[in-house]
Design an enzyme around this catalytic site. Structure first.
Site, PDB file in Angstrom:
ATOM      1  N   CYS A   1      16.439 -36.697  24.129  1.00 40.51           N
ATOM      2  CA  CYS A   1      16.847 -35.380  23.647  1.00 40.51           C
ATOM      3  C   CYS A   1      16.533 -34.322  24.695  1.00 40.51           C
ATOM      4  CB  CYS A   1      16.086 -35.080  22.364  1.00 40.51           C
ATOM      5  SG  CYS A   1      16.214 -36.437  21.195  1.00 40.51           S
TER       6      CYS A   1
ATOM      7  N   ARG B   1      21.774 -34.727  27.753  1.00 43.16           N
ATOM      8  CA  ARG B   1      20.678 -35.629  27.377  1.00 43.16           C
ATOM      9  C   ARG B   1      20.829 -36.141  25.955  1.00 43.16           C
ATOM     10  NH1 ARG B   1      16.106 -35.214  30.620  1.00 43.16           N
ATOM     11  NH2 ARG B   1      14.898 -36.061  28.909  1.00 43.16           N
TER      12      ARG B   1
ATOM     13  N   TRP C   1      19.669 -36.837  20.535  1.00 44.69           N
ATOM     14  CA  TRP C   1      20.294 -38.158  20.554  1.00 44.69           C
ATOM     15  C   TRP C   1      19.527 -38.955  19.526  1.00 44.69           C
ATOM     16  CZ3 TRP C   1      18.929 -43.279  21.521  1.00 44.69           C
ATOM     17  CH2 TRP C   1      19.990 -44.161  21.707  1.00 44.69           C
TER      18      TRP C   1
ATOM     19  N   ASN D   1      10.937 -35.057  21.609  1.00 47.89           N
ATOM     20  CA  ASN D   1      11.748 -36.088  22.260  1.00 47.89           C
ATOM     21  C   ASN D   1      10.864 -37.313  22.364  1.00 47.89           C
ATOM     22  OD1 ASN D   1      13.537 -37.592  23.764  1.00 47.89           O
ATOM     23  ND2 ASN D   1      13.029 -36.583  25.710  1.00 47.89           N
ATOM     24  N   GLY D   2      11.317 -38.463  21.878  1.00 50.70           N
ATOM     25  CA  GLY D   2      10.517 -39.682  21.941  1.00 50.70           C
ATOM     26  C   GLY D   2      10.586 -40.403  20.605  1.00 50.70           C
TER      27      GLY D   2
ATOM     28  N   GLU E   1      30.386 -52.173  38.411  1.00 48.30           N
ATOM     29  CA  GLU E   1      30.269 -50.716  38.244  1.00 48.30           C
ATOM     30  C   GLU E   1      31.591 -50.123  37.762  1.00 48.30           C
ATOM     31  OE1 GLU E   1      28.024 -48.758  37.893  1.00 48.30           O
ATOM     32  OE2 GLU E   1      28.857 -46.780  38.302  1.00 48.30           O
TER      33      GLU E   1
ATOM     34  N   LYS F   1      32.014 -47.970  34.282  1.00 43.29           N
ATOM     35  CA  LYS F   1      32.585 -46.614  34.280  1.00 43.29           C
ATOM     36  C   LYS F   1      33.708 -46.516  33.256  1.00 43.29           C
ATOM     37  CE  LYS F   1      30.081 -44.663  35.776  1.00 43.29           C
ATOM     38  NZ  LYS F   1      28.985 -45.495  36.108  1.00 43.29           N
TER      39      LYS F   1
ATOM     40  N   GLU G   1      32.389 -46.807  29.533  1.00 41.59           N
ATOM     41  CA  GLU G   1      31.522 -45.766  28.950  1.00 41.59           C
ATOM     42  C   GLU G   1      32.216 -44.421  28.799  1.00 41.59           C
ATOM     43  OE1 GLU G   1      27.961 -44.774  31.056  1.00 41.59           O
ATOM     44  OE2 GLU G   1      28.855 -45.108  32.997  1.00 41.59           O
TER      45      GLU G   1
ATOM     46  N   HIS H   1      36.790 -69.885  35.643  1.00 37.40           N
ATOM     47  CA  HIS H   1      35.870 -70.641  34.783  1.00 37.40           C
ATOM     48  C   HIS H   1      35.834 -70.069  33.377  1.00 37.40           C
ATOM     49  CE1 HIS H   1      34.640 -72.732  38.401  1.00 37.40           C
ATOM     50  NE2 HIS H   1      34.596 -71.545  38.997  1.00 37.40           N
TER      51      HIS H   1
ATOM     52  N   LYS I   1      22.319 -39.116  28.860  1.00 39.25           N
ATOM     53  CA  LYS I   1      22.175 -39.255  30.306  1.00 39.25           C
ATOM     54  C   LYS I   1      20.926 -40.011  30.706  1.00 39.25           C
ATOM     55  CE  LYS I   1      23.111 -38.707  34.585  1.00 39.25           C
ATOM     56  NZ  LYS I   1      24.187 -39.538  35.155  1.00 39.25           N
TER      57      LYS I   1
HETATM   58  C1  AGP Z   1      25.596 -45.115  34.111  1.00 40.02           C
HETATM   59  O1  AGP Z   1      26.883 -44.525  34.177  1.00 40.02           O
HETATM   60  C2  AGP Z   1      24.956 -44.915  32.772  1.00 40.02           C
HETATM   61  N1  AGP Z   1      24.899 -43.565  32.410  1.00 40.02           N
HETATM   62  C3  AGP Z   1      23.645 -45.664  32.619  1.00 40.02           C
HETATM   63  O2  AGP Z   1      23.940 -47.032  32.744  1.00 40.02           O
HETATM   64  C4  AGP Z   1      22.528 -45.333  33.642  1.00 40.02           C
HETATM   65  O3  AGP Z   1      22.887 -45.783  34.930  1.00 40.02           O
HETATM   66  C5  AGP Z   1      21.255 -46.074  33.207  1.00 40.02           C
HETATM   67  O4  AGP Z   1      20.876 -45.579  31.941  1.00 40.02           O
HETATM   68  C6  AGP Z   1      20.091 -45.912  34.188  1.00 40.02           C
HETATM   69  O5  AGP Z   1      19.750 -44.561  34.290  1.00 40.02           O
HETATM   70  P1  AGP Z   1      18.746 -44.125  35.486  1.00 40.02           P
HETATM   71  O6  AGP Z   1      19.464 -44.416  36.774  1.00 40.02           O
HETATM   72  O7  AGP Z   1      18.511 -42.663  35.271  1.00 40.02           O
HETATM   73  O8  AGP Z   1      17.502 -44.942  35.355  1.00 40.02           O
END
Ligand code: AGP
Length: 623
Positions: A2, A27, A75, A101-102, A496, A500, A503, A519, A618
């Site tokens: 959060c 966040r 969140w 937050n937590g 990657e 992308k 998500e 396979h 994030k």
């Molecule tokens: C990547 O697009 C995502 N937002 C997510 O996988 C991110 O890379 C992952 O949570 C790791 O975050 P960090 O690099 O801040 O540790």
């Protein structure tokens, strides 16, 4: 994950809080709320949904005034995103408000004990239980006659400390109260919280983006720190005693670095920042004299680096993909065996790691709970841990023995882009340095440095194809499944690219080593399932091309990410996006750019919220 902001000073709190929450919304954005002390009375406004659809509308309809306030963008970890579950939460008396937050892991047992004492709860959250616990501890101080404004530990801080001693789990928490309108308390364990020091005003925030407009002087709270803020002063303590240490730092970026500028989305801005991102990662680290790379913060001697005979890299998500590129880089350049682990698995796997193993953690935010846990597991076992991180002063950066900062500036888009490119740049330099203290030749070192030096301009050339890439993207926006393929250095790039797309557009996508399709996964290929193949003109071109032919033979649409000048491929695939020629080990820095733009344009065409995708946040600061 959060976002939290608190303000105490002479200005109206609400506008500062709402502005700060907007900067923290990446966040978490399930709901948002604020509490302000208006003439000594707590006034709260909170609503589910994003700020501009919920809280901002509510506050416009029913504003609150006051110069002490705090806010939260959520969140959800406990309880659905509803108005009632939104923060702030009040204690039983309604006189104390907190944002948190937590995760309070023992909230259920605490709640039952409080209910047995007659407490009633309005939400399903662990945070409301913490609020009631603080209220309960404050009432005990009142009953014992211990409420004295000038006490060594302010009573609101003392009640917070007493409550936190019984809470198991993680918190970044801010507390205000009607009884002490000139005081705000903050505390942290496992979830980031920083103090912003202003002129006759002070701030608390979960990260610097929220307050960089108002002050650049910050204190990164450590675990167990408890801080009491007045408008013109502060006192640092810990949960267990009434004195505490702190260090004042300066935020290294400016407010505009966290703005969208003329771009439609933060993600697009950050994709287009990447030529500069690479320059920032390279700056001061390329040693052409010695054909190597140099770092200022590893805190390891050459002898210690030379003694390393294995490397374990732990990370999550996109950072884990960068780690995989690092595996190929370090093994090729330095001939050191590398193992890449999901941090969340590593911490429980009890992997047999011998004493000369160097542990590296890779993280953009420096706050990812799983990655932090992996770091602590390595340190518990006595290993040196280096971090490759973007946020100065973050928990992981501070708990590492040394590391490499990305200097990429704040990455706001939830889908990581410039951080990946920056991480891979840093890993390339690190692999070069480790190679050059072993067997890597001067000549090869110079080749790699020259290739890295050319990357910013090469990325710009790819970005200049943005309109063409958008045209291609629109052809595939309604597909339901994608494959991304690559070999060797480009296998992590394929992973990657798949992440992308998933998500931000919510299209199912999978990345595979190109040869792996035979396979099993190739059973999924049909005319509605496109495959993006990273196909540079390298030593394995023919092999990968044959995999592409196998897909075409089953009517699968194909998009190639190919090397400039390869006109042959254009006759064989449905679409091709060209990247400049470079060494195999440098290609990931280029091949990922078209994949970022493809995903971005598909998501925009599907009217997805590119910067705040559903269900995501994030920085994943919960396990
Ligand atoms: C990547 O697009 C995502 N937002 C997510 O996988 C991110 O890379 C992952 O949570 C790791 O975050 P960090 O690099 O801040 O540790």
């Amino acid at each position: 994950m959060c976002g939290i902001i608190g303000y105490i000073g002479k200005q109206q709190a609400s506008p500062i809080v709402i502005d700060g929450l907007r900067r923290l919304e990446y966040r978490g954005y399930d709901s948002a709320g604020l509490a302000v002390l208006a003439d000594g009375k707590l006034a709260t406004r909170k609503r589910k949904g994003k700020i501009d659809e919920g809280l901002a509308v509510l506050h416009k309809q029913s504003p609150v005034t006051g110069t002490v306030g705090m806010g939260h963008t959520r969140w959800a970890t406990h309880g659905l995103p509803t108005d009632e579950n939104s923060h702030p939460h009040l204690d039983q008396s309604g006189r104390i408000a907190i944002v948190h937050n937590g995760v309070i892991e023992n909230y259920d047992s605490l709640r039952k004990k409080l209910e047995a004492k007659g407490h009633t709860f309005k939400s399903e959250t662990d945070t409301e239980v913490l609020a009631h616990l603080i209220g309960e501890r404050y009432a005990a101080l009142e009953k014992a006659g211990h409420i004295k404004e000038n006490a060594a530990t302010h009573p609101l801080a003392q009640a917070t400390k007493d409550a936190l001693k019984d809470a198991v789990g993680t918190y970044g928490v801010v507390v205000i109260s009607e009884m002490h309108p000139g005081v705000m308390v903050g505390a942290r364990r496992g979830s980031p919280l920083i103090v912003g020091i202003g002129n006759d005003e002070n701030f608390l925030a979960s990260d610097a983006n929220a307050i960089v407009n108002y002050t650049k002087r910050v204190i990164y709270l450590k675990d167990y720190d408890v801080v009491t803020l007045w408008e013109d002063n502060f006192k640092m303590e810990t949960v267990s005693d009434n004195s505490g240490s702190y260090q004042i730092s300066d935020i290294e970026f400016d407010a505009e670095a966290a703005d969208k500028g003329d771009f439609d989305h933060y993600m697009l801005k950050e994709i287009f920042e990447q030529p500069q991102t690479v320059k920032n990662a390279l700056r001061g680290r390329m040693d052409f004299e010695e054909s190597t790379a140099k770092f200022g913060g590893l805190n390891m001697s050459v002898a210690e680096l030379r003694a390393i005979d294995k490397i374990v890299i732990t990370a999550c998500g996109t950072s884990w993909h960068a780690a995989l590129v690092g595996e190929y880089l370090i093994e090729e350049m330095a001939h050191i065996p590398v193992e890449v682990e999901y941090a969340s698995e590593y911490r429980y796997r009890n992997a047999p790691i011998d004493k000369n193993t160097l542990c590296i953690v890779i993280t953009q935010s420096g706050e990812t709970a799983d990655t932090l846990a992996g770091l602590r597991e390595s340190k518990r076992r006595g290993h040196t841990v280096l971090s490759i991180c973007n946020v100065v002063g973050s928990t992981i950066a501070r708990e590492s023995d040394g590391g490499i900062y990305l200097h990429a500036g704040p990455e706001i888009g939830v889908a990581s882009t410039k951080a990946f490119v920056s991480q891979v740049t840093a890993l390339t330099l690190f692999a070069l340095m480790m190679g050059r203290i072993r067997m890597l030749s001067n000549r090869r070192g110079t080749q790699i440095l020259k290739a890295l030096e050319a990357v910013p301009g090469q990325i710009q050339k790819i970005l200049d194809q943005n309109d063409e890439i958008r045209r291609i993207a629109l052809k595939y926006k309604d597909c339901h499944n994608f494959f991304f393929l690559g070999r060797q250095y480009n296998f992590p790039v394929a992973l990657e690219g798949a992440l992308k797309l998933k998500e931000i557009s919510y299209i199912h996508a999978e990345g595979y080593p190109a040869a792996e399709m035979k396979h099993g996964p190739i059973a999924m290929i049909d005319e509605n399932t496109p495959t993006v193949v990273v196909l540079p003109t390298d030593a394995l071109y023919e092999k990968t091309y044959s995999n592409l032919e196998e897909i075409k033979a089953r009517k699968g649409p194909t998009v190639a990410i190919a090397t400039e000048g390869n006109t042959h491929i254009a006759e064989k695939v449905d679409d091709v996006i060209y990247v400049p020629e470079t060494w195999e080990c440098i290609n990931p820095l280029l091949a990922v750019i078209p994949l970022q733009l493809l995903s971005y344009h598909i998501a925009v065409a599907r009217e997805c919220d590119v910067d705040k995708p559903r269900n995501l946040a994030k920085s994943v600061t919960v396990e």
